[in-house]
Design a protein around this motif. Structure first.
Motif, mmCIF file in Angstrom:
data_model
loop_
_atom_site.group_PDB
_atom_site.id
_atom_site.type_symbol
_atom_site.label_atom_id
_atom_site.label_comp_id
_atom_site.label_asym_id
_atom_site.label_seq_id
_atom_site.Cartn_x
_atom_site.Cartn_y
_atom_site.Cartn_z
ATOM 1 N N ALA A 124 28.820 44.631 38.681
ATOM 2 C CA ALA A 124 29.225 44.634 40.090
ATOM 3 C C ALA A 124 28.880 43.328 40.783
ATOM 4 C CB ALA A 124 28.568 45.806 40.825
ATOM 5 N N HIS A 125 27.901 42.580 40.241
ATOM 6 C CA HIS A 125 27.447 41.351 40.887
ATOM 7 C C HIS A 125 27.369 40.256 39.826
ATOM 8 C CE1 HIS A 125 26.514 43.782 44.403
ATOM 9 N NE2 HIS A 125 25.862 44.608 43.607
ATOM 10 N N LEU A 126 28.363 39.387 39.787
ATOM 11 C CA LEU A 126 28.464 38.414 38.701
ATOM 12 C C LEU A 126 27.470 37.267 38.842
ATOM 13 C CD1 LEU A 126 32.318 38.170 38.131
ATOM 14 C CD2 LEU A 126 30.649 39.698 37.087
ATOM 15 N N GLU A 127 27.130 36.874 40.066
ATOM 16 C CA GLU A 127 26.237 35.727 40.219
ATOM 17 C C GLU A 127 24.869 35.986 39.612
ATOM 18 O OE1 GLU A 127 24.649 32.640 43.690
ATOM 19 O OE2 GLU A 127 26.209 34.128 44.128
ATOM 20 N N PRO A 128 24.221 37.147 39.857
ATOM 21 C CA PRO A 128 22.944 37.406 39.178
ATOM 22 C C PRO A 128 23.089 37.492 37.661
ATOM 23 C CG PRO A 128 23.210 38.860 41.079
ATOM 24 C CD PRO A 128 24.523 38.181 40.861
#
Length: 281
Positions: A124-128
């Motif tokens: 759901a959160h690609l940057e992390p």
């Protein structure tokens, strides 16, 4: 790519370009072309690592994508295309060997570890996810990482096309086609402005180019795009000034004035000039 060539042709052209430079340079490449509407992709590899897919259920898969040699090594090379099926929620990861290979770990073991790390990640959160993967990377080589999550499309685009024949009534026919199409799509706002844009773009194509002219209409997520393709690669130039006595030359200025955005794209040796409208309803 923007000319509409399939991935294998794009990579073949890049290979010939590098060969024509007559240097000792070579490059590896992994090219993935995703069809956002169909949830389908074509992958072409040139001496590069394959993509890794993280499916919505958490499974990971190192894509079995057949490859060709690195770019700039062999002039006459085949670069086969491999299909990839993407379900909404699938994450596609492309990387370089600097992230998965080190003096202590061979490339196959490194790819397996990379796939396990993706399986444990929150898509759901690609940057992390990217930060976690890069933070554990050895720094003995250059590292590049690209993450894409395919979410599907909430609405499928509506599309219609019209071949513009070079007859005296061509512009009128294009306007009537546009009006009928917009009515069938339930579009009632900006119709007059859209018809003006169609008139200007079609007229420019007929007057300033030879060959076939095509009008394409697309409606998706409240954005209406009108595009006219012709056989000339020359981009229309917006005039900086027009005298009061001039009888022409205002077409692109009108298009810019009434549309939310406009531009040009190279298409198969010619170009496509487009304009967009934002619809409130």
């Amino acid at each position: 790519s923007v000319e509409g060539h399939p991935p294998d042709v794009v990579v073949s052209h890049a290979n010939r370009l590098l060969m024509d430079m007559e240097t000792d340079l070579f490059a590896t490449c992994c090219y993935v072309d995703i069809d956002m509407e169909e949830g389908f992709a074509w992958c072409v590899r040139a001496g590069h690592l394959p993509p890794v897919l993280r499916h919505p259920d958490g499974r990971t898969e190192i894509a079995e994508a057949e490859g060709g040699p690195p770019l700039g090594v062999i002039r006459q090379s085949d670069f086969p295309m491999s299909p990839l099926r993407l379900q909404p929620g699938t994450m596609v990861a492309l990387t370089t060997d600097g992230l998965v290979e080190s003096p202590d770990i061979d490339i196959d073991e490194g790819m397996d570890r990379f796939a396990r790390q993706l399986a444990a990640a929150d898509p759901a959160h690609l940057e992390p996810v990217a930060d976690a993967l890069l933070g554990k990377a050895p720094r003995s080589d250059d590292v590049a990482l690209l993450l894409v999550r395919y979410d599907g499309m909430a609405a499928r685009p509506l599309r219609e096309s019209w071949t513009v024949w070079r007859v005296p009534q061509a512009v009128g026919h294009a306007r009537r086609f546009t009006r009928r199409t917009l009515r069938s799509w339930g579009v009632s706002e900006n119709v007059d402005a859209a018809l003006l844009v169609v008139s200007e773009l079609v007229t420019n194509a007929l007057v300033h180019t030879d060959g076939q002219v095509r009008l394409d209409l697309t409606l998706v997520n409240g954005r209406l795009r009108l595009a006219v393709a012709d056989a000339s690669p020359r981009t229309p130039v917006k005039p900086t000034s027009i005298g009061w006595e001039a009888t022409g030359g205002r077409g692109i200025l009108l298009v810019e004035a009434v549309s939310a955005a406009w531009g040009t794209l190279p298409v198969s040796g010619g170009k496509q000039v487009w304009a967009e409208f934002v619809l409130r309803h």
